[in-house]
Write a protein that holds these residues in place. Structure first.
Motif, PDB file in Angstrom:
ATOM      1  N   ASP A  82      73.216   7.307   8.823  1.00 57.14           N
ATOM      2  CA  ASP A  82      73.946   6.541   9.840  1.00 57.14           C
ATOM      3  C   ASP A  82      73.349   6.701  11.240  1.00 57.14           C
ATOM      4  O   ASP A  82      73.621   5.915  12.136  1.00 57.14           O
ATOM      5  N   LYS A  83      72.519   7.713  11.427  1.00 59.99           N
ATOM      6  CA  LYS A  83      71.930   7.930  12.751  1.00 59.99           C
ATOM      7  C   LYS A  83      70.579   7.243  12.901  1.00 59.99           C
ATOM      8  O   LYS A  83      69.956   7.319  13.954  1.00 59.99           O
ATOM      9  N   VAL A  84      70.106   6.638  11.822  1.00 55.07           N
ATOM     10  CA  VAL A  84      68.724   6.158  11.809  1.00 55.07           C
ATOM     11  C   VAL A  84      68.668   4.643  11.616  1.00 55.07           C
ATOM     12  O   VAL A  84      69.423   4.073  10.841  1.00 55.07           O
ATOM     13  N   VAL A  85      67.772   4.012  12.362  1.00 56.39           N
ATOM     14  CA  VAL A  85      67.452   2.603  12.110  1.00 56.39           C
ATOM     15  C   VAL A  85      66.155   2.621  11.300  1.00 56.39           C
ATOM     16  O   VAL A  85      65.137   3.152  11.752  1.00 56.39           O
ATOM     17  N   LEU A  86      66.233   2.046  10.101  1.00 56.53           N
ATOM     18  CA  LEU A  86      65.141   2.213   9.151  1.00 56.53           C
ATOM     19  C   LEU A  86      64.344   0.917   8.965  1.00 56.53           C
ATOM     20  O   LEU A  86      64.894  -0.127   8.620  1.00 56.53           O
ATOM     21  N   GLY A  87      63.042   1.022   9.210  1.00 58.48           N
ATOM     22  CA  GLY A  87      62.143  -0.114   8.972  1.00 58.48           C
ATOM     23  C   GLY A  87      61.286   0.182   7.756  1.00 58.48           C
ATOM     24  O   GLY A  87      60.790   1.295   7.596  1.00 58.48           O
ATOM     25  N   LEU A  88      61.122  -0.819   6.889  1.00 64.70           N
ATOM     26  CA  LEU A  88      60.357  -0.617   5.653  1.00 64.70           C
ATOM     27  C   LEU A  88      59.328  -1.734   5.501  1.00 64.70           C
ATOM     28  O   LEU A  88      59.685  -2.923   5.508  1.00 64.70           O
ATOM     29  N   LYS A  89      58.082  -1.344   5.373  1.00 66.30           N
ATOM     30  CA  LYS A  89      57.027  -2.350   5.184  1.00 66.30           C
ATOM     31  C   LYS A  89      56.989  -2.784   3.728  1.00 66.30           C
ATOM     32  O   LYS A  89      56.955  -1.946   2.826  1.00 66.30           O
ATOM     33  N   ILE A  90      57.006  -4.098   3.522  1.00 66.11           N
ATOM     34  CA  ILE A  90      56.956  -4.623   2.152  1.00 66.11           C
ATOM     35  C   ILE A  90      55.504  -4.900   1.797  1.00 66.11           C
ATOM     36  O   ILE A  90      54.858  -5.752   2.400  1.00 66.11           O
TER      37      ILE A  90
END
Ligand code: SF4
Ligand code: SF4
Length: 346
Positions: A82-90
């Motif tokens: 909940d504290k993290v904004v998560l980016g994921l490369k596809i």
């Protein structure tokens, strides 16, 4: 030339973050102005330290460090999703649900906040399968927002992404030397409500990478600078640099030196590759040689990337062609890089 973006000082007094936040375009997310990429040598505790300092936007990929990076991210965010904004490369096809699920499972999360298509050809950006994939995965709840990340044919890919109109965030490789070409793109992106994340900003700026931070952050539309950081000291330096006042004289000097530093170095425009009659992945080879081999911590990445290329140029097949080198407007000794990569990385 540059315009200040809306900086929102992080004013939450409880657990006051050490780093300022900005809105990531129209996504509704707020992310720190300096954020974590996941490159080589990153320890879990360094990531945890960064998150505790408020550097809580993390971008990762299944491909980094042969899968070790994403596992480290999973460990670092465990118990504090909940504290993290998560980016994921596809890095897989936009209909490959299994690959998407596996990445999320590895991360130990149900969804990512932003998923980034990783595309390096403008024609490919226009392929409708990406819009279809993005809409489908969004509906399935795999992620909330869609981004485009690119480091080859970069300007053209970004323009194509803006034309497509469904991206929420763009994440190009960028350095100060590219300002003139990229500012109109950033202005257009900002107007359209896209968040802009810069990566690879320290390329060929050794010695001034922290000093240059305020100048990146003062560039139109920029939300955050994302970079892999491997030490506690560098986390602190990044945060301090993000708070430094904008020094206009330093800006003039840095822009001039960035131009000189980039002369003869790859800007990742992809024109050499377009010129190659054999369809060799010339620009990727130059990237492995010019960028990765100049930074000791990336040697393994250079090796892995080179070995993963489907069509590497070979000097015995190239003959006297040299069309790639002649196509480069930045004076990059392309043939030298091809030979060096062939010798060192093959
Ligand atoms: S080597 Fe030159 S033409 Fe090729 S991608 Fe780099 S800057 Fe562009
Ligand atoms: S020298 Fe080789 S890599 Fe360069 S354009 Fe010719 S065939 Fe392609």
């Amino acid at each position: 030339m540059v315009a200040g973006s809306s900086v929102q000082a992080a004013e939450e007094n409880a657990g006051k973050p050490a780093v300022a936040l900005r809105k990531l375009g129209k996504t509704g997310l707020k992310v720190p102005v300096v954020s974590l990429g996941t490159g080589p040598g990153q320890e879990v505790n360094v990531m945890k330290f960064a998150i505790a300092q408020g550097m809580n936007f993390i971008h990762t990929s299944v491909g980094y460090k042969k899968g070790q990076s994403i596992q480290n991210v999973a460990e670092a965010i465990k118990g504090q999703r909940d504290k993290v904004v998560l980016g994921l490369k596809i890095t897989w096809e936009p209909d490959d649900d299994q690959a998407m699920d596996k990445a999320l499972e590895t991360l130990g999360v149900d969804s990512a906040d932003v998923a980034f298509f990783n595309i390096h050809e403008a024609d490919q950006v226009r392929d409708p399968k990406y819009r279809r994939g993005a809409e489908r995965w969004k509906k399935m709840g795999k992620f909330k927002h869609i981004g485009l990340t690119t480091h080859k044919e970069t300007a053209e890919c970004l323009k194509a992404g803006l034309d497509e109109g469904f991206y929420d965030v763009i994440m190009p490789s960028y350095t100060l030397s590219m300002e003139e070409e990229f500012l109109p793109i950033f202005e257009r992106a900002e107007k359209a409500g896209l968040g802009i994340i810069l990566m690879k900003t320290h390329k060929n700026l050794t010695g001034s990478e922290f000093e240059v931070t305020p100048h990146y952050l003062a560039t139109t539309g920029i939300t955050t600078i994302n970079r892999g950081v491997s030490s506690f000291a560098d986390i602190k330096k990044m945060i301090e640099a993000s708070k430094a006042p904008l020094d206009k004289q330093a800006g003039i000097r840095l822009r001039a030196s960035a131009q000189v530093a980039m002369s003869g170095h790859c800007r990742m425009c992809g024109e050499c590759e377009t010129a190659c009659p054999q369809g060799f992945q010339v620009a990727d080879v130059v990237r492995c040689s010019d960028y990765y081999l100049e930074h000791a911590e990336y040697v393994e990445t250079a090796y892995d990337t080179y070995r993963g290329l489907a069509r590497t140029p070979r000097t015995d097949l190239c003959g006297d062609c040299n069309l790639c080198e002649r196509a480069c407007r930045n004076g990059v000794p392309v043939a030298h890089h091809i030979r060096r990569a062939e010798t060192v990385l093959a």
